[in-house]
Design an enzyme around this catalytic site. Structure first.
Site, PDB file in Angstrom:
ATOM      1  N   GLY A 198       0.809  -1.136  -0.060  1.00 46.76           N
ATOM      2  CA  GLY A 198       0.070  -0.091   0.091  1.00 46.76           C
ATOM      3  C   GLY A 198       1.000   1.300   0.002  1.00 46.76           C
TER       4      GLY A 198
ATOM      5  N   GLY B 132      -0.255   5.131  -0.851  1.00 44.58           N
ATOM      6  CA  GLY B 132      -1.277   5.736  -0.089  1.00 44.58           C
ATOM      7  C   GLY B 132      -0.506   7.149   0.659  1.00 44.58           C
TER       8      GLY B 132
ATOM      9  CE1 TYR C 132      -9.286   3.426   8.467  1.00 41.95           C
ATOM     10  CE2 TYR C 132      -9.953   4.688  10.459  1.00 41.95           C
ATOM     11  CZ  TYR C 132      -9.018   4.146   9.618  1.00 41.95           C
ATOM     12  OH  TYR C 132      -7.712   4.695   9.783  1.00 41.95           O
TER      13      TYR C 132
END
Length: 315
Positions: free
Chosen positions: A8, A11, A143
């Site tokens: 990732g 990001g 989340y």
């Protein structure tokens, strides 16, 4: 840490963590991986890069073996406001990437860092100086559910398999390098950009909404310091409260007006983001991080504001 993989990498955190780690450990010892090579051109030019969907366990494992990785930074996530638009996708991505990271780490003797968040707390959590160990059952976002699950799953892999898992509960992160990515705390980034570009800002959370925030240089340093910390000192692992500053929109407005007196702000509240913010802590108690690995922030609101405005103006 000798051979590091950041999953990732493109990001908000990864785009700054990769160069930071390369400056410490050497370009060739830090591998950046992301589902999109297109958005990671600068990272790929400066050091090793692999295109990877973190949900592809075989591809993930092959990269770890190819580079003899000993530490995985799993930064794959859909953020709070974005995740509420598609909760199933948020779960699949956030927990799928973490599960692969932990399983592959177990089989390859890797340490794992995964960010948790103030979003791991909910409506029934104490709001002010939220303790390290407290109620986390009243979460109102997918989340947050993912973050609580991630903390428990990481603890499980440490206790059951001995995987060296560590994490911090990041506050809202503020950066002049990357634009916001769909989080509830993003207003505190956007306000600086608009202070430079427009001289005014429309805030999407209401007056008096306090949330913990942190400047990105402190966040990057926290990740490295925790992963380098003596494991014998760590009573907690997943995840540590860390704090730097807590403010409401009026507080950040006042800080900016010290340098831009004509700056104006009005409000157009987004109900979803406001509901998220209302369920989160006003401030965190980070005593455990300070005691167990000597955490200490370097930036307060004024120092961050001065640096943000200088850096954005020069860009």
């Amino acid at each position: 840490m000798k051979k590091i993989l950041i999953v990732g990498a493109g990001g908000q955190i990864g785009s700054e963590l990769v160069p930071h780690l390369r400056s410490i450990y050497g370009n060739n010892n830090v591998v950046a991986a992301d589902i999109s090579a297109e958005k990671c051109k600068a990272l790929a030019e400066a050091g090793p890069f692999e295109e990877l969907n973190a949900l592809d366990g075989e591809g993930f494992s092959a990269i770890v073996k190819k580079y003899n990785i000993d530490t995985i930074f799993n930064l794959v996530a859909l953020l709070s406001a974005t995740g509420e638009k598609n909760p199933k996708l948020a779960w699949d991505i956030n927990i799928g990437a973490l599960t692969n990271s932990l399983y592959i780490a177990k089989d390859n003797n890797c340490a794992v860092f995964t960010p948790s968040s103030i979003g791991a707390f909910g409506n029934d959590t104490p709001k002010d100086k939220t303790p390290q160990d407290t109620l986390q059952r009243s979460n109102t976002t997918i989340y947050g559910v993912c973050k609580v699950t991630g903390e428990l799953l990481s603890d499980y892999y440490f206790n059951r398999f001995g995987v060296d898992t560590r994490s911090v509960r990041f506050p809202g992160l503020i950066s002049y390098v990357t634009l916001p990515g769909g989080g509830t705390t993003d207003y505190a980034v956007e306000i600086y950009y608009d202070a430079i570009r427009k001289g005014s800002f429309t805030c999407n959370v209401k007056e008096g909404t306090y949330m913990d925030m942190m400047y990105m240089p402190d966040a990057l340093r926290a990740a490295v310091e925790l992963m380098e910390a003596d494991p014998a000192r760590l009573i907690h692992r997943n995840g540590f409260n860390i704090a730097a500053m807590s403010f409401d929109p009026e507080g950040i407005l006042a800080a900016i007006r010290k340098y831009k007196p004509q700056f104006e702000m009005d409000y157009k509240v987004e109900p979803l983001k406001q509901a998220n913010a209302d369920s989160w802590p006003n401030s965190l108690d980070d005593t455990c991080a300070r005691q167990e690995w000597d955490w200490k922030p370097e930036y307060d609101l004024d120092a961050m504001t001065r640096d943000m405005l200088e850096k954005l103006a020069s860009r």
